[in-house]
Design a protein around this motif. Structure first.
Motif, PDB file in Angstrom:
ATOM      1  N   ASN A 131       7.447 -12.628 -59.721  1.00 37.40           N
ATOM      2  CA  ASN A 131       7.241 -13.199 -58.398  1.00 37.40           C
ATOM      3  C   ASN A 131       7.862 -12.353 -57.299  1.00 37.40           C
ATOM      4  OD1 ASN A 131       5.771 -15.484 -59.177  1.00 37.40           O
ATOM      5  ND2 ASN A 131       7.639 -16.572 -59.704  1.00 37.40           N
TER       6      ASN A 131
ATOM      7  N   LYS B 202       0.971  -3.867 -49.205  1.00 40.08           N
ATOM      8  CA  LYS B 202       0.221  -4.624 -50.208  1.00 40.08           C
ATOM      9  C   LYS B 202      -0.075  -3.775 -51.438  1.00 40.08           C
ATOM     10  CE  LYS B 202      -4.289  -4.125 -48.000  1.00 40.08           C
ATOM     11  NZ  LYS B 202      -5.366  -4.878 -47.353  1.00 40.08           N
TER      12      LYS B 202
ATOM     13  N   GLY C  52      -0.680 -12.841 -47.997  1.00 35.00           N
ATOM     14  CA  GLY C  52      -0.525 -13.838 -49.055  1.00 35.00           C
ATOM     15  C   GLY C  52       0.210 -13.313 -50.271  1.00 35.00           C
TER      16      GLY C  52
ATOM     17  N   ASP D  52       5.497 -15.285 -53.087  1.00 35.40           N
ATOM     18  CA  ASP D  52       5.340 -16.394 -54.024  1.00 35.40           C
ATOM     19  C   ASP D  52       6.368 -17.502 -53.806  1.00 35.40           C
ATOM     20  OD1 ASP D  52       3.230 -15.132 -55.659  1.00 35.40           O
ATOM     21  OD2 ASP D  52       4.815 -13.709 -56.170  1.00 35.40           O
ATOM     22  N   GLU D  53       7.568 -17.129 -53.379  1.00 39.35           N
ATOM     23  CA  GLU D  53       8.645 -18.100 -53.172  1.00 39.35           C
ATOM     24  C   GLU D  53       9.435 -17.706 -51.940  1.00 39.35           C
ATOM     25  OE1 GLU D  53      11.115 -19.015 -56.622  1.00 39.35           O
ATOM     26  OE2 GLU D  53       9.578 -18.177 -57.945  1.00 39.35           O
TER      27      GLU D  53
ATOM     28  N   GLN E  87       0.120 -21.641 -44.777  1.00 37.48           N
ATOM     29  CA  GLN E  87       0.397 -21.620 -46.212  1.00 37.48           C
ATOM     30  C   GLN E  87       1.049 -22.946 -46.575  1.00 37.48           C
ATOM     31  OE1 GLN E  87       1.928 -17.938 -47.863  1.00 37.48           O
ATOM     32  NE2 GLN E  87       1.291 -16.845 -46.036  1.00 37.48           N
TER      33      GLN E  87
ATOM     34  N   VAL F 248       5.152 -21.143 -52.908  1.00 33.13           N
ATOM     35  CA  VAL F 248       3.884 -21.094 -52.177  1.00 33.13           C
ATOM     36  C   VAL F 248       2.802 -21.633 -53.103  1.00 33.13           C
ATOM     37  CG1 VAL F 248       2.183 -19.625 -51.032  1.00 33.13           C
ATOM     38  CG2 VAL F 248       4.632 -19.120 -50.797  1.00 33.13           C
ATOM     39  N   LYS F 249       2.118 -22.662 -52.636  1.00 31.99           N
ATOM     40  CA  LYS F 249       1.021 -23.242 -53.420  1.00 31.99           C
ATOM     41  C   LYS F 249      -0.228 -22.403 -53.176  1.00 31.99           C
ATOM     42  CE  LYS F 249       0.714 -27.757 -53.701  1.00 31.99           C
ATOM     43  NZ  LYS F 249       0.627 -29.177 -53.312  1.00 31.99           N
ATOM     44  N   ARG F 250      -0.781 -21.897 -54.234  1.00 32.87           N
ATOM     45  CA  ARG F 250      -1.987 -21.069 -54.139  1.00 32.87           C
ATOM     46  C   ARG F 250      -3.215 -21.968 -54.282  1.00 32.87           C
ATOM     47  NH1 ARG F 250       0.451 -17.064 -51.948  1.00 32.87           N
ATOM     48  NH2 ARG F 250       1.896 -15.976 -53.265  1.00 32.87           N
ATOM     49  N   THR F 251      -4.192 -21.717 -53.425  1.00 31.64           N
ATOM     50  CA  THR F 251      -5.446 -22.445 -53.549  1.00 31.64           C
ATOM     51  C   THR F 251      -6.471 -21.508 -54.154  1.00 31.64           C
ATOM     52  OG1 THR F 251      -6.014 -21.831 -51.283  1.00 31.64           O
ATOM     53  CG2 THR F 251      -4.983 -23.978 -51.610  1.00 31.64           C
ATOM     54  N   SER F 252      -7.214 -21.992 -55.101  1.00 32.13           N
ATOM     55  CA  SER F 252      -8.190 -21.133 -55.787  1.00 32.13           C
ATOM     56  C   SER F 252      -9.586 -21.392 -55.295  1.00 32.13           C
ATOM     57  CB  SER F 252      -8.162 -21.399 -57.283  1.00 32.13           C
ATOM     58  OG  SER F 252      -6.852 -21.181 -57.759  1.00 32.13           O
TER      59      SER F 252
END
Length: 184
Positions: A10, A101, A131, A134-135, A159, A180-184
């Motif tokens: 992460n 990135k 994006g 992660d935390e 986010q 961080v909540k990831r949306t797929s």
């Protein structure tokens, strides 16, 4: 060679901010952090630092730290100082001038421990925009600076975060740990 341990690697922002959201004064001064300095408390830093093997830090933040610290704080880690000026590596310290990135994708594609984002605001906001964080572990210092360098810039993309943990310390510092909540 990649292995499954790289899947869990992460990118973690571990940073302190004033209550009003500043990580430094307009001049880049971080001395407000000393208001919560306690020789018997490290605010979870020792446990956190054991989970990482790579540090990413902006050149201006690194300059301030090196002007105020007795020694470089991340000697045992691989360090990438993000800069616009190419310089030769110094031991485990790399001066990185490429796209952030690309560096993150390369690091995450290889096995290792977590990646520590140590500031500054430009680095944080580039990574948020792409994006790539992660935390977030944010220590809120009980101080209002009123002005300075904002942790989160205007235009940061929305986010969704999930609170993992909150800690309150005797110095009145509050530490917030979000995923961080990831949306797929």
């Amino acid at each position: 060679m990649n292995d499954t341990s790289s899947v869990n690697r992460n990118v973690i922002l571990y940073i302190a901010s004033s209550l009003d959201g500043y990580i430094a004064t307009s001049e880049g001064d971080l001395s407000f952090l000393s208001s919560v300095q306690d020789e018997n408390e490290d605010y979870g830093y020792s446990a956190f630092i054991k989970t990482i093997d790579t540090v990413i830090i902006g050149r201006k933040t690194d300059d301030w730290v090196m002007n105020h610290a007795q020694e470089f704080p991340h000697l045992e880690k691989t360090v990438y100082i993000i800069t616009r000026t190419a310089r030769p590596a110094k031991g485990n310290i790399q001066f990185y001038t490429g796209e952030l990135k690309h560096l993150i994708h390369e690091l995450k594609s290889n096995p290792g421990k977590n990646i520590f984002i140590d500031g500054g605001a430009e680095i944080v906001n580039i990574l948020l925009k792409d994006g790539l964080i992660d935390e977030l572990i944010i220590s809120v210092i009980p101080t209002l600076l009123g002005d300075g360098i904002k942790l989160f810039k205007t235009g940061c993309p929305r986010q969704i975060l999930k609170l993992k943990k909150i800690e309150r310390y005797p110095t009145e510092l509050i530490q917030l740990h979000y995923i961080v909540k990831r949306t797929s």
